[in-house]
Design an enzyme around this catalytic site. Structure first.
Site, PDB file in Angstrom:
ATOM      1  N   ILE A   1       0.886  -1.157   0.000  1.00  0.00           N
ATOM      2  CA  ILE A   1       0.000   0.000   0.000  1.00  0.00           C
ATOM      3  C   ILE A   1       0.924   1.206   0.000  1.00  0.00           C
ATOM      4  O   ILE A   1       1.629   1.454   0.976  1.00  0.00           O
ATOM      5  CB  ILE A   1      -0.928   0.004   1.227  1.00  0.00           C
ATOM      6  CG1 ILE A   1      -1.790  -1.261   1.236  1.00  0.00           C
ATOM      7  CG2 ILE A   1      -1.793   1.262   1.224  1.00  0.00           C
ATOM      8  CD1 ILE A   1      -2.537  -1.476   2.542  1.00  0.00           C
TER       9      ILE A   1
ATOM     10  N   ASP B   1       0.108  11.946  10.800  1.00  0.00           N
ATOM     11  CA  ASP B   1      -0.206  11.059   9.679  1.00  0.00           C
ATOM     12  C   ASP B   1      -1.720  11.006   9.534  1.00  0.00           C
ATOM     13  O   ASP B   1      -2.416  10.507  10.416  1.00  0.00           O
ATOM     14  CB  ASP B   1       0.363   9.663   9.934  1.00  0.00           C
ATOM     15  CG  ASP B   1       0.308   8.758   8.714  1.00  0.00           C
ATOM     16  OD1 ASP B   1      -0.517   9.002   7.811  1.00  0.00           O
ATOM     17  OD2 ASP B   1       1.090   7.798   8.671  1.00  0.00           O
TER      18      ASP B   1
ATOM     19  N   ARG C   1      -3.314   9.670   6.854  1.00  0.00           N
ATOM     20  CA  ARG C   1      -3.715   8.692   5.843  1.00  0.00           C
ATOM     21  C   ARG C   1      -4.813   7.771   6.362  1.00  0.00           C
ATOM     22  O   ARG C   1      -4.900   7.494   7.549  1.00  0.00           O
ATOM     23  CB  ARG C   1      -2.516   7.857   5.400  1.00  0.00           C
ATOM     24  CG  ARG C   1      -1.522   8.656   4.604  1.00  0.00           C
ATOM     25  CD  ARG C   1      -0.325   7.857   4.240  1.00  0.00           C
ATOM     26  NE  ARG C   1       0.475   7.577   5.435  1.00  0.00           N
ATOM     27  CZ  ARG C   1       1.632   6.946   5.412  1.00  0.00           C
ATOM     28  NH1 ARG C   1       2.127   6.505   4.266  1.00  0.00           N
ATOM     29  NH2 ARG C   1       2.309   6.743   6.522  1.00  0.00           N
TER      30      ARG C   1
ATOM     31  N   LYS D   1      -0.089   0.559   9.439  1.00  0.00           N
ATOM     32  CA  LYS D   1      -0.762  -0.153   8.342  1.00  0.00           C
ATOM     33  C   LYS D   1      -1.126  -1.563   8.776  1.00  0.00           C
ATOM     34  O   LYS D   1      -2.248  -2.021   8.544  1.00  0.00           O
ATOM     35  CB  LYS D   1       0.130  -0.225   7.099  1.00  0.00           C
ATOM     36  CG  LYS D   1       0.231   1.036   6.313  1.00  0.00           C
ATOM     37  CD  LYS D   1       1.099   0.831   5.084  1.00  0.00           C
ATOM     38  CE  LYS D   1       1.422   2.158   4.435  1.00  0.00           C
ATOM     39  NZ  LYS D   1       2.397   2.014   3.349  1.00  0.00           N
TER      40      LYS D   1
END
EC number: 3.5.4.25
Length: 192
Positions: free
Chosen positions: A48, A124, A126, A152
């Site tokens: 990813i 972060d 994301r 992740k």
């Protein structure tokens, strides 16, 4: 939620791939680069990768993004099957303008974490929900996640993705990205 739009063959220097384009509910295009037949498979190597214009396209040496992208594609292309999910999340999700502002603050001595916080932004921002949707779209049973980022791993596992292995990406630091990589390891928990 994502929606599939189109796909095409994508011969590359790293092997034979297909490129799939999905749109999310924010109307952003996300590219998925697939090597071989991943549908319904187990232990699929998956990377990813978040968009990085400065690194991926312009070859900036302030980060190791381009090197991670290339090494991931080489690895995936050498396997029977695998995929790279290219997420449109520039600058760890803060966008190009804020990323360049963060670069300016880093030029003044702040690290990557401090530069985001100085702007009132998260370290972060994301999101990986679209990556989860892509993996489920292909009915993948389990993955081998190509990453150094423990967030992740955690996010995917918390959202029902079975990870059988973490494949680290080891990129030797340069004089330009050494401080950045050290900050990612020490302040963000990245696993090198």
């Amino acid at each position: 939620m994502i929606e599939f739009y189109s796909k095409a063959r994508l011969p590359s220097r790293f092997g034979s791939f297909e490129i799939y384009v999905f749109k999310n509910d924010e109307n952003k295009d996300h590219a998925v680069i697939v090597h071989g037949d991943v549908r319904g498979k187990s232990d699929v190597p998956v990377r990813i990768h978040s968009e990085c214009l400065t690194g991926d396209v312009l070859g900036s040496m302030r980060c190791d993004c381009r090197d991670q992208l290339i090494e991931s594609l080489k690895y995936i292309g050498s396997q029977p099957y695998g995929m790279l999910i290219y997420m449109r999340q520039e600058g760890r999700g803060i966008g190009l303008l804020n990323k360049i502002r963060a670069y300016n603050l880093q030029d003044q001595g702040l690290d990557t974490v401090e530069a985001n916080l100085e702007q009132g932004l998260p370290v972060d921002e994301r999101k990986y929900d679209y990556a989860v949707d892509v993996i489920k779209y292909f009915n993948i049973e389990s993955i081998q996640l190509i990453t150094n980022n423990p967030e992740k791993l955690k996010y995917l596992e918390e959202h029902g993705i079975k990870i059988t292995k973490r494949i680290p990406i080891i990129i030797p630091p340069t004089k330009f990205d050494e401080f950045y990589l050290e900050t990612k390891r020490e302040r963000m928990g990245h696993l090198f």
